[in-house]
Enzyme design. Structure first.
Site, PDB file in Angstrom:
ATOM      1  CD  GLU C 204      47.988  49.430  28.304  1.00  0.00           C
ATOM      2  OE1 GLU C 204      48.381  49.428  27.129  1.00  0.00           O
ATOM      3  OE2 GLU C 204      46.797  49.614  28.614  1.00  0.00           O
ATOM      4  CD  GLU C 220      55.345  47.613  32.691  1.00  0.00           C
ATOM      5  OE1 GLU C 220      54.959  47.194  31.595  1.00  0.00           O
ATOM      6  OE2 GLU C 220      56.206  47.029  33.381  1.00  0.00           O
ATOM      7  CB  ALA C 263      49.646  42.634  34.670  1.00  0.00           C
ATOM      8  CD  GLU C 278      45.525  36.979  42.916  1.00  0.00           C
ATOM      9  OE1 GLU C 278      46.379  36.115  43.141  1.00  0.00           O
ATOM     10  OE2 GLU C 278      44.329  36.704  42.712  1.00  0.00           O
ATOM     11  CB  ALA C 279      48.473  39.523  37.927  1.00  0.00           C
ATOM     12  NE  ARG C 316      45.768  34.110  49.218  1.00  0.00           N
ATOM     13  CZ  ARG C 316      46.548  33.363  49.997  1.00  0.00           C
ATOM     14  NH1 ARG C 316      47.848  33.314  49.776  1.00  0.00           N
ATOM     15  NH2 ARG C 316      46.043  32.664  50.991  1.00  0.00           N
ATOM     16  NE  ARG C 317      38.190  36.949  42.298  1.00  0.00           N
ATOM     17  CZ  ARG C 317      37.176  37.687  42.754  1.00  0.00           C
ATOM     18  NH1 ARG C 317      36.338  37.186  43.638  1.00  0.00           N
ATOM     19  NH2 ARG C 317      37.006  38.914  42.312  1.00  0.00           N
TER      20      ARG C 317
END
Lengths: 343, 343, 343
Positions: C204, C220, C263, C278-279, C316-317
């Site tokens: 990816e 990735e 990600a 953060e993801a 981050r949220r």
């Protein structure tokens, strides 16, 4: 009722069944005398959907007949597709009728990618049931039952039979590269995609069949089956347009003109002209949205699906309150001329 | 202790070292007489992990011996893999033991993709250290030291040596296409993936080794190493399952049956049966979640990781408050029958 | 002023125009006598940008001349690239000058991928206008005007001309595989990418030209044109770095050392060393962020773009309030040694 026709090179499996057809020059409402001659050669009526094979022995008399009728271009096409190890077929297919055979299904997919028919312009009902799941390899389409023996044989010759895809749909560019496009990774555009002139599909872009772009566009996100994108729009990297085949809703999504869907964003409702979705925000039809005026006051709170005809909105998630908002756009989208002018 | 075996075609580099092996029909706990004959031919003990080569001169007597023992199928396999320019090897590997050689490592990856062993069913400890980083080309696996000369030679012949991947793992479909699957872009499924019957992996789908689906599934997102997806689940376009190899956590993720992970969403904790994650929402194990009852009242606030055994939850981010919520699902997931019934 | 040079194998279209050049060993500031001999053979001045062809008849005397001058390695290279059906060219290009020809443009892309020049180290102004949009196939680069006839001819031979890409840029690995890298799906790394030693680009992952990684990295996600990633950083699956070519902003993005972008996350501003996103969180330059201290108290509210030099922040949220926050990191990133040590 519209008739489409194609003179094609068909691949057969080891049982002699046609599994795939390549039509270099499909046509919509073809010239009458050409159509009459080819239908007769293929032994079909010609006025309704159907297909027939043209045998090697027929080629020379058929070439003569076409030339006598002044159909030099058709004769030239026939000359170029005949004489190899493929089966020659002539296929006639009514646009409005569900495809009933593999040659018919492939013809309709060709029409879309040749830009002869726009997405939703041909009846594709039952397509998945008609098409066979095949291995698409550097040796062409191979029936899955024939594959293992072919794989071992290739290895013994010191090469690998490259199975690029196992699917019902091949990639478009092995059939047609329409004028004025760039497609960075062709594995991601299925035959049956409609790629408008001036469109660039980058590596992360994807276009399913019966879907595509109507003009210049930058596509780095995914255009699901049935989704149509208007001209001068930009789908950012990894963005999603919700489809109706699997897991999504039932509303057919579209993207208007001059839209921008940001990277990793997504939409689950039709987006009107001039709209922007900020990077990373997924707005489904059911997402509740605060609509703001130019001063930032909340006018109303509605589901996003009800905004599908409202132009020039910017969808964003307020990063301090977490609220999804729709505000009037202040910037307008313009594609990078340099990226599209030289396709 | 379980024994697996394979008769394989090995590729060697220019120094004569085995770099890759293709086993058309790997076996688990093979028939005893066959195993004895092949072990003897390869000069190995046969009751523990090991491999040996079978020379060209041995083939004819070995074929006779197999036929005399009534092992026609094995003789037929031997006939089809021998006689080319590959080295013939017979490999024996204990499932529970870490792979110690390239033939052993490839055998275990084959077992997974042939559905003889489920993910986590074979010891793969130290796999990255055993496998060589190779160029995977249309001429097969090539040692990186041998590559530049091969590339120049190919160019001189008017073609390009197509280096499709530089990796320790090849793509699965150049080795085995398991029954009843579609894989739209095979570059995205590694050898060692376990793809359940009825699974469709779309262009944006990805499946790593030692990971996969146990039955019918629609995979348009990424299945990381070690992740297993239950049957009738749908991973939406671009969605993520957090892996444990790199950058992620240490909990092995799984997805239950009848789950839907929306497009561009992601999970960092195991998802129980019947759960839905809305499009665009990434829920990690540490994400604090308000759990609501059917009336919409908050019952508790917990980390998502603690919900890994709670079925039928819908995870969403409230679009007005920004709060991540888990609510009882009201709809159940059903895959599109048409997309999977004809694989 | 820096001179780069290359002895290359050029592909011509059916009109005899050079459309693509492969330079197995491009050089920066080459040895003087070699440069003088090759420039003379190609009929160019040699002290400024330019290129010329070397005819078949010149090869033998040129080999003699190089050997007489003690330039054995150069003679060996000349021997290996000559004698095929390609046109031999010698190209000289000043780094600081905009590329004016196809051989010059390809030389600069090679310099980047051979790690002779870092991203932004060569003038690439007007590159899109110089490069031709081509079909990249298993038969090499093909002019789009020549493609349809080649496709029909291949089908008649029972194979498919595999059109892997329709683009101005080929994939890097068909030209050079730099030392110490893994690239799982090579279709996603363009020639002109700079891939640092120890970098793994997963399926990816994506790297555009004039962009890349400076050392060990796990990629990735997508590295857009112009974006540079520092060593020991990890770009999670499907993450996005906002580019400046299309749809994005005008600030050139970079990622520091020891960073982790989760990600499906994304950044629209340069990220300083030791930062984590953060993801699933997309932070653009304009995203308003609450900066917290170690106790969790809000220190200030700023646009993320103003934090581009602040190290060791976790973005981050807040999953309960929906607020985007930047907090001091408590964990530091470490790549999985096993994944990178055996490249």
């Amino acid at each position: 009722m519209s008739l489409s026709t194609g003179l094609g090179m068909a691949t057969a499996n080891s049982r002699g069944e046609i599994i795939e057809v390549y039509y270099p020059q499909p046509e919509l409402n073809p010239e009458d005398s050409q159509h009459r001659i080819l239908s007769a050669a293929a032994g079909i009526a010609g006025d309704t959907s159907g297909f027939g094979e043209i045998a090697d022995l027929q080629i020379q008399p058929l070439l003569d007949e076409l030339r006598n009728a002044g159909l030099e271009a058709t004769a030239s096409l026939l000359g170029s597709v005949s004489g190899g190890d493929k089966t020659l077929v002539y296929c006639v297919e009514e646009l409005e009728q569900a495809p009933a055979s593999i040659p018919a299904a492939f013809l309709k997919l060709h029409l879309l990618s040749h830009r002869l028919v726009k997405p939703h312009g041909a009846n594709l009902t039952g397509l998945f049931g008609v098409l066979k799941n095949l291995a698409w390899t550097d040796d062409g389409a191979i029936d899955l039952d024939d594959l293992p023996a072919r794989q071992i044989a290739a290895r013994k010759q010191g090469r690998v039979l490259d199975v690029q895809s196992v699917d019902k749909f091949p990639k478009m560019t092995d059939y047609i590269v329409p004028r004025g496009v760039r497609i960075a990774d062709t594995a991601r555009v299925r035959l049956g995609a409609y790629i408008g002139e001036g469109t660039t599909v980058m590596h992360e872009g994807f276009v399913n069949f019966n879907a595509g772009t109507l003009g210049t566009a930058m596509i780095e996100g995914r255009i699901s089956a049935g989704v149509v994108v208007g001209k001068n729009s930009d789908l950012g990297g990894g963005c999603s347009t919700m489809g109706t085949l699997s897991g999504g809703g039932t509303t057919i999504i579209s993207v208007g003109e001059n839209c921008l869907i940001g990277a990793n964003a997504g939409i689950g409702f039709p987006l009107a002209d001039g709209c922007i979705v900020e990077a990373g925000l997924y707005v489904t039809g059911g997402t509740k949205v605060n609509v703001l005026d130019a001063k930032g006051e909340v006018i109303e709170t509605v589901k996003a699906g009800s905004l599908s005809e409202r132009k020039n909105l910017l969808f964003r998630r307020n990063s301090l309150t977490g609220t999804v908002e729709a505000v009037p756009t202040r910037t307008s989208i313009s594609l990078n001329e340099e990226l599209h002018s030289h396709n």
